[in-house]
Design an enzyme around this catalytic site. Structure first.
Site, PDB file in Angstrom:
ATOM      1  N   TYR A 112       0.873  -1.165   0.000  1.00  0.00           N
ATOM      2  CA  TYR A 112       0.000   0.000   0.000  1.00  0.00           C
ATOM      3  C   TYR A 112       0.915   1.221   0.000  1.00  0.00           C
ATOM      4  O   TYR A 112       1.817   1.323   0.830  1.00  0.00           O
ATOM      5  CB  TYR A 112      -0.889   0.037   1.247  1.00  0.00           C
ATOM      6  CG  TYR A 112      -2.055  -0.903   1.228  1.00  0.00           C
ATOM      7  CD1 TYR A 112      -3.046  -0.794   0.259  1.00  0.00           C
ATOM      8  CD2 TYR A 112      -2.185  -1.897   2.193  1.00  0.00           C
ATOM      9  CE1 TYR A 112      -4.131  -1.652   0.248  1.00  0.00           C
ATOM     10  CE2 TYR A 112      -3.270  -2.757   2.191  1.00  0.00           C
ATOM     11  CZ  TYR A 112      -4.237  -2.632   1.216  1.00  0.00           C
ATOM     12  OH  TYR A 112      -5.313  -3.475   1.201  1.00  0.00           O
TER      13      TYR A 112
ATOM     14  N   ASP B  52      -6.015  -0.697  -6.494  1.00  0.00           N
ATOM     15  CA  ASP B  52      -7.486  -0.597  -6.504  1.00  0.00           C
ATOM     16  C   ASP B  52      -8.035  -0.089  -5.182  1.00  0.00           C
ATOM     17  O   ASP B  52      -9.207  -0.300  -4.864  1.00  0.00           O
ATOM     18  CB  ASP B  52      -8.112  -1.961  -6.842  1.00  0.00           C
ATOM     19  CG  ASP B  52      -7.795  -3.028  -5.799  1.00  0.00           C
ATOM     20  OD1 ASP B  52      -6.997  -2.748  -4.877  1.00  0.00           O
ATOM     21  OD2 ASP B  52      -8.338  -4.153  -5.916  1.00  0.00           O
TER      22      ASP B  52
ATOM     23  N   HIS C 222      -9.852  -7.256  -5.023  1.00  0.00           N
ATOM     24  CA  HIS C 222      -9.545  -7.131  -3.588  1.00  0.00           C
ATOM     25  C   HIS C 222     -10.417  -8.068  -2.758  1.00  0.00           C
ATOM     26  O   HIS C 222     -10.849  -7.718  -1.647  1.00  0.00           O
ATOM     27  CB  HIS C 222      -9.759  -5.675  -3.142  1.00  0.00           C
ATOM     28  CG  HIS C 222      -8.774  -5.187  -2.133  1.00  0.00           C
ATOM     29  ND1 HIS C 222      -7.723  -4.367  -2.454  1.00  0.00           N
ATOM     30  CD2 HIS C 222      -8.670  -5.391  -0.797  1.00  0.00           C
ATOM     31  CE1 HIS C 222      -7.036  -4.077  -1.365  1.00  0.00           C
ATOM     32  NE2 HIS C 222      -7.597  -4.696  -0.347  1.00  0.00           N
TER      33      HIS C 222
END
Length: 432
Positions: A171, A199, A290
């Site tokens: 991230y 995403d 995800h």
């Protein structure tokens, strides 16, 4: 009167108050269920692991792990998509010996799958992600380390076997200097692939998790130690405030400038973005939604795979051994993996099944899950008429119904039995 000596001087033991942690009825019930778990030999598939985890996990941990965004339509679609693809097996081939090993980003893997990143492993087991690390080492499977793991990155790497392969899920932090240091540290420690999550400019509304409201101190990721964390909107919101929503295509050259590790974009959902990724010079993409936790009613990675390979092939970009395509979400069987490979995936990411395996049984659970996948690969490849992964070809599947979302498919009874429907807001307890 006893005297205890400490670094702060003598302490009078008679003045110390013993704190006894009260075991709640819920915890007693959970401990009883842990003692009554099915023997590991009786666990025959990934659904069994999920069912046991659902029963023995604390309520907040189960809510975080199992939740998906909004109405959880994509979560369920991820599973159903695989049931709209049918096999076309070949017969009378010598399948006395079958080999399901492969390479992923040039790294050897005993299975055509990797352990995908899942956050906060210690919510479900005191050893957290180390259960995955040790099991993966014993079976030659690649583990992807999550940015938001409960265990520190270095603790995971330090627990590795010599030569064990890891990928890193990233991230991107608003503070790019933090990201740079993290990536370069991972490279120095030998990580073989950088999977940048693309995403999640904002995390989806995961209502099962949000209904838990306040979360405890154990809900933070190791990477967030010392940072202010909001804890009144569920676990997902508590761990995601640092993620940079400004991440864009213009940042890809910067990532390429700070590391020589292969870069994979995780979260591609269209053929158009797959083309942009290829032209940006990254080494691969993960077709992912995800785990159904971001944009609800987005398509499954398997369905997107058909669109992506067609779009890339039209440009002359596919197949290309220097650009690999992976899929994740909804995988519960080796047959699911083989369907994705037949449609053009190099390998498949498996997240929740391994997470539930260690929540339910620790490292031994993960090893059992890997063995079950291995047994299923052997059986399915023989029945399909494929002796190696290279012999899994598009002609072995019929995906003509994959994009027909209203087509009738047989119920997946095991999935339906473990899926927990969303709940509505509850009234306060009151005497009426």
């Amino acid at each position: 009167m006893g005297i205890i000596f400490a670094s702060l001087g003598a302490i009078d033991a008679s003045t110390m108050v013993k704190v006894v942690k009260e075991v709640t009825p819920e915890e007693k019930r959970r401990q009883g269920l842990m003692a009554a778990r099915p023997p590991l030999d009786n666990v025959l598939n990934m659904h069994d692991f999920e069912n046991v985890a659902k029963m023995v996990l604390p309520e907040k941990a189960w809510a975080y792990y199992s939740s998906a965004s909004d109405d959880e339509i994509t979560l369920r679609e991820n599973r159903m998509a695989y049931q709209r693809v049918w096999f076309r097996p070949r017969i009378l081939r010598d399948v006395s010996s079958v080999d399901w090993s492969t390479t992923i980003l040039g790294q050897k893997s005993s299975l055509p799958l990797y352990i995908s990143a899942t956050a906060l492993g210690k919510l479900g087991h005191p050893d957290g992600e180390l259960c995955l690390t040790k099991a993966a080492a014993n079976h030659g499977v690649i583990q992807m380390i999550a940015t938001l793991a409960s265990c520190s990155f270095d603790d995971i790497i330090n627990a590795a076997a010599p030569g064990q392969t890891f990928f890193l899920q990233l991230y991107v932090n608003r503070d790019r200097e933090i990201t740079k240091k993290y990536v370069q540290h991972a490279e120095r420690r030998g990580v073989k692939g950088l999977f940048i999550t693309v995403d999640a400019p904002q995390l989806g509304r995961r209502e099962k998790d949000m209904r838990m409201k306040f979360v405890g101190d154990d809900a933070g990721a190791e990477v967030q130690k010392g940072q202010e964390v909001k804890k009144d909107q569920g676990v997902a919101r508590a761990i995601s405030s640092f993620i940079d929503p400004s991440l864009s295509w213009k940042d890809i050259p910067w990532f390429k400038s700070i590391t020589k590790v292969p870069i994979i974009l995780k979260g591609i959902a269209t053929g158009e973005d797959a083309i942009l990724a290829y032209e940006a010079g990254v080494q691969g993409i993960v077709l992912s939604n995800h785990g159904g936790r971001q944009l609800d009613t987005s398509r499954s990675g398997l369905e997107v795979l058909v669109e992506v390979t067609a779009a890339l092939r039209k440009r002359g970009y596919f197949p290309d051994p220097k650009f690999e395509i992976y899929v994740d979400g909804g995988v519960r069987r080796a047959s699911d993996v083989l369907k994705a490979i037949a449609l053009g995936a190099k390998a498949v990411g498996v997240g929740r099944p391994f997470l539930y395996a260690f929540c339910a049984y620790g490292q031994e659970g993960v090893e059992r899950a890997i063995q079950l996948f291995r047994d299923e690969f052997e059986m399915n490849m023989r029945l399909l008429g494929a002796r190696t992964i290279d012999e899994i070809v598009p002609e072995m599947v019929d995906a003509s119904s994959l994009s027909a979302h209203t087509v009738l498919t047989p119920d997946d009874k095991l999935f339906n039995n473990t899926y927990q429907p969303l709940s509505l807001a509850k009234f306060k307890e009151a005497k009426l």
